[in-house]
Design a protein around this motif. Structure first.
Motif, short mmCIF file in Angstrom:
data_model
loop_
_atom_site.label_atom_id
_atom_site.label_comp_id
_atom_site.label_asym_id
_atom_site.label_seq_id
_atom_site.Cartn_x
_atom_site.Cartn_y
_atom_site.Cartn_z
N MET A 10 -5.87 -2.75 -5.91
CA MET A 10 -5.72 -1.31 -6.12
C MET A 10 -4.47 -1.07 -6.96
O MET A 10 -3.35 -1.32 -6.51
CB MET A 10 -5.59 -0.60 -4.76
N ARG A 11 -4.68 -0.64 -8.21
CA ARG A 11 -3.54 -0.45 -9.08
C ARG A 11 -2.84 0.88 -8.80
O ARG A 11 -3.48 1.91 -8.66
CB ARG A 11 -3.98 -0.46 -10.55
N GLY A 17 -0.73 7.69 -1.89
CA GLY A 17 0.57 8.06 -2.44
C GLY A 17 1.53 8.51 -1.36
O GLY A 17 2.75 8.26 -1.44
N TYR A 18 1.01 9.15 -0.31
CA TYR A 18 1.90 9.62 0.76
C TYR A 18 2.07 8.62 1.89
O TYR A 18 2.98 8.76 2.71
CB TYR A 18 1.51 11.03 1.21
N VAL A 19 1.24 7.58 1.91
CA VAL A 19 1.59 6.42 2.73
C VAL A 19 2.86 5.79 2.14
O VAL A 19 3.80 5.46 2.86
CB VAL A 19 0.43 5.41 2.77
N ASP A 20 2.89 5.67 0.80
CA ASP A 20 4.09 5.15 0.12
C ASP A 20 5.31 6.02 0.41
O ASP A 20 6.41 5.53 0.66
CB ASP A 20 3.87 5.09 -1.39
N ALA A 21 5.11 7.34 0.35
CA ALA A 21 6.23 8.26 0.58
C ALA A 21 6.78 8.12 2.00
O ALA A 21 8.00 8.19 2.21
CB ALA A 21 5.78 9.70 0.33
N MET A 22 5.92 7.92 2.97
CA MET A 22 6.39 7.77 4.35
C MET A 22 7.10 6.44 4.55
O MET A 22 8.07 6.35 5.31
CB MET A 22 5.22 7.91 5.33
N ARG A 23 6.65 5.40 3.87
CA ARG A 23 7.39 4.14 3.94
C ARG A 23 8.82 4.35 3.44
O ARG A 23 9.78 3.90 4.07
CB ARG A 23 6.70 3.06 3.10
N ALA A 80 -7.07 3.97 4.59
CA ALA A 80 -6.48 2.75 5.15
C ALA A 80 -7.22 1.51 4.66
O ALA A 80 -6.60 0.49 4.32
CB ALA A 80 -6.52 2.83 6.68
N LYS A 81 -8.53 1.60 4.57
CA LYS A 81 -9.32 0.47 4.08
C LYS A 81 -9.00 0.18 2.61
O LYS A 81 -8.84 -0.98 2.21
CB LYS A 81 -10.81 0.76 4.26
N LEU A 82 -8.89 1.24 1.80
CA LEU A 82 -8.55 1.06 0.39
C LEU A 82 -7.19 0.39 0.22
O LEU A 82 -7.00 -0.44 -0.67
CB LEU A 82 -8.54 2.42 -0.33
N GLY A 83 -6.24 0.77 1.07
CA GLY A 83 -4.88 0.24 0.96
C GLY A 83 -4.66 -1.05 1.72
O GLY A 83 -3.56 -1.62 1.65
N GLY A 84 -5.66 -1.49 2.47
CA GLY A 84 -5.50 -2.71 3.27
C GLY A 84 -4.62 -2.52 4.48
O GLY A 84 -3.98 -3.47 4.95
#
Length: 316
Positions: A1-2, A156-162, A227-231
């Motif tokens: 996933m780019r 994108g907001y999984v990244d933001a929460m990390r 979640a599946k897309l991001g692993g």
């Protein structure tokens, strides 16, 4: 996933001391400044387009077609991100669109196409017509429909929460609540998934700015797809979904409380919100504080998801 390398990340996590004093009882209010993402006018759509345009390039698309309403932040964000990715962009907007969108689109060398109205059916009909024209010219268009909603955009907001929870840990801040604007549910879906993954003891709340919000079970199904897309593992349940409505007459309608919240944020902290999205969301946070939703000594994060284009357009 780019995921494209867009924006200035991590965005700042700032404490708001004067507004914290307003909340009282030892509560500390922080703001995650996604309005400062550094591409176009910033805002939550930049994080989404990092994934959408990655998909566009991965699938061999060579041009972007994006649609949005007259006061949507999406179209200019799409044009700015497409420019950074080296892709031409065609924007579908209603004829009633104001001078801010028109001037910024011109600067970004985006081509405008006009739908009869802001109604989704009118916008989508025009998007289809533009795509047919581009395909006839030999292009492979990538379509971003109004709202830019969907599981891929949640990443994108999984990244933001990390980012957020790493920033908080580095400063030894234990975040109790994170809140942001809720429209289509895409940003909130990422916030909720990221919170469950990286700091599950935090309560994540969407402040809905329309009279309706995504049904909890439907939202959880889309989060599972993201979640599946991001692993990622996914354990989000409907009981984890928290929504506070601060909508007045509904989406696209400013509220008196929202305008008051904008004034407080600007006058006390020097930060601008907008009348349709973040202003109403911050008004919702203040309503929750008055209702004692946040216990004394709580650490609260308000997610600033942008809205500069909407703010500027409101002056015309």
């Amino acid at each position: 996933m780019r995921c494209m390398d867009f924006g200035l990340v991590p965005t700042p996590l700032q404490e708001l001391p004067r507004l914290s004093a307003l909340l009282g009882e030892g509560r500390r209010l922080f703001i995650k400044r996604d309005d400062l993402l550094g591409v176009g006018l910033g805002g939550n759509k930049i994080r989404r387009f990092a994934y959408y345009l990655g998909e566009a390039l991965d699938t061999g698309c060579d041009i972007v077609v994006a649609g949005g309403g007259a006061r949507s932040n999406q179209t200019i964000a799409a044009a700015a991100c497409a420019a950074k990715a080296g892709l031409p962009v065609h924007l579908v907007v209603p004829e009633s669109v104001g001078p801010v969108v028109r001037k910024l689109a011109e600067l970004l060398q985006a081509e405008l196409h006009f739908a009869e109205s802001s109604d989704a059916s009118s916008l989508n009909r025009t998007i289809r017509a533009v795509c047919q024209m581009l395909k006839a010219q030999g292009h492979r268009p990538y379509i971003v429909r109004p709202g830019a909603a969907g599981p891929l955009g949640m990443l994108g907001y999984v990244d933001a929460m990390r980012e957020l929870y790493e920033q908080a840990a580095a400063r030894r801040i234990e975040i109790d609540h994170v809140l942001g604007c809720g429209g289509t549910g895409t940003t909130y879906g990422g916030v909720l998934l990221g919170t469950k993954l990286f700091h599950p003891q935090t309560t994540a709340t969407a402040v809905a700015i329309g009279r309706r919000f995504r049904h909890a079970e439907t939202l959880c199904r889309d989060i599972a797809k993201a979640a599946k897309l991001g692993g990622y593992p996914c354990s989000v349940e409907p009981a984890d979904v928290h929504v506070h409505f601060s909508c007045g007459r509904g989406a696209n309608c400013p509220t008196v409380k929202g305008k008051d919240a904008m004034r407080q944020m600007a006058a006390l902290e020097g930060i601008f919100l907008d009348p349709l999205f973040t202003g109403k969301a911050f008004a919702g946070l203040l309503e929750m504080a008055k209702a004692d939703v946040f216990p004394p000594q709580s650490n609260i994060v308000f997610l600033h998801t942008g809205g500069a284009m909407t703010l500027l357009d409101s002056f015309y």
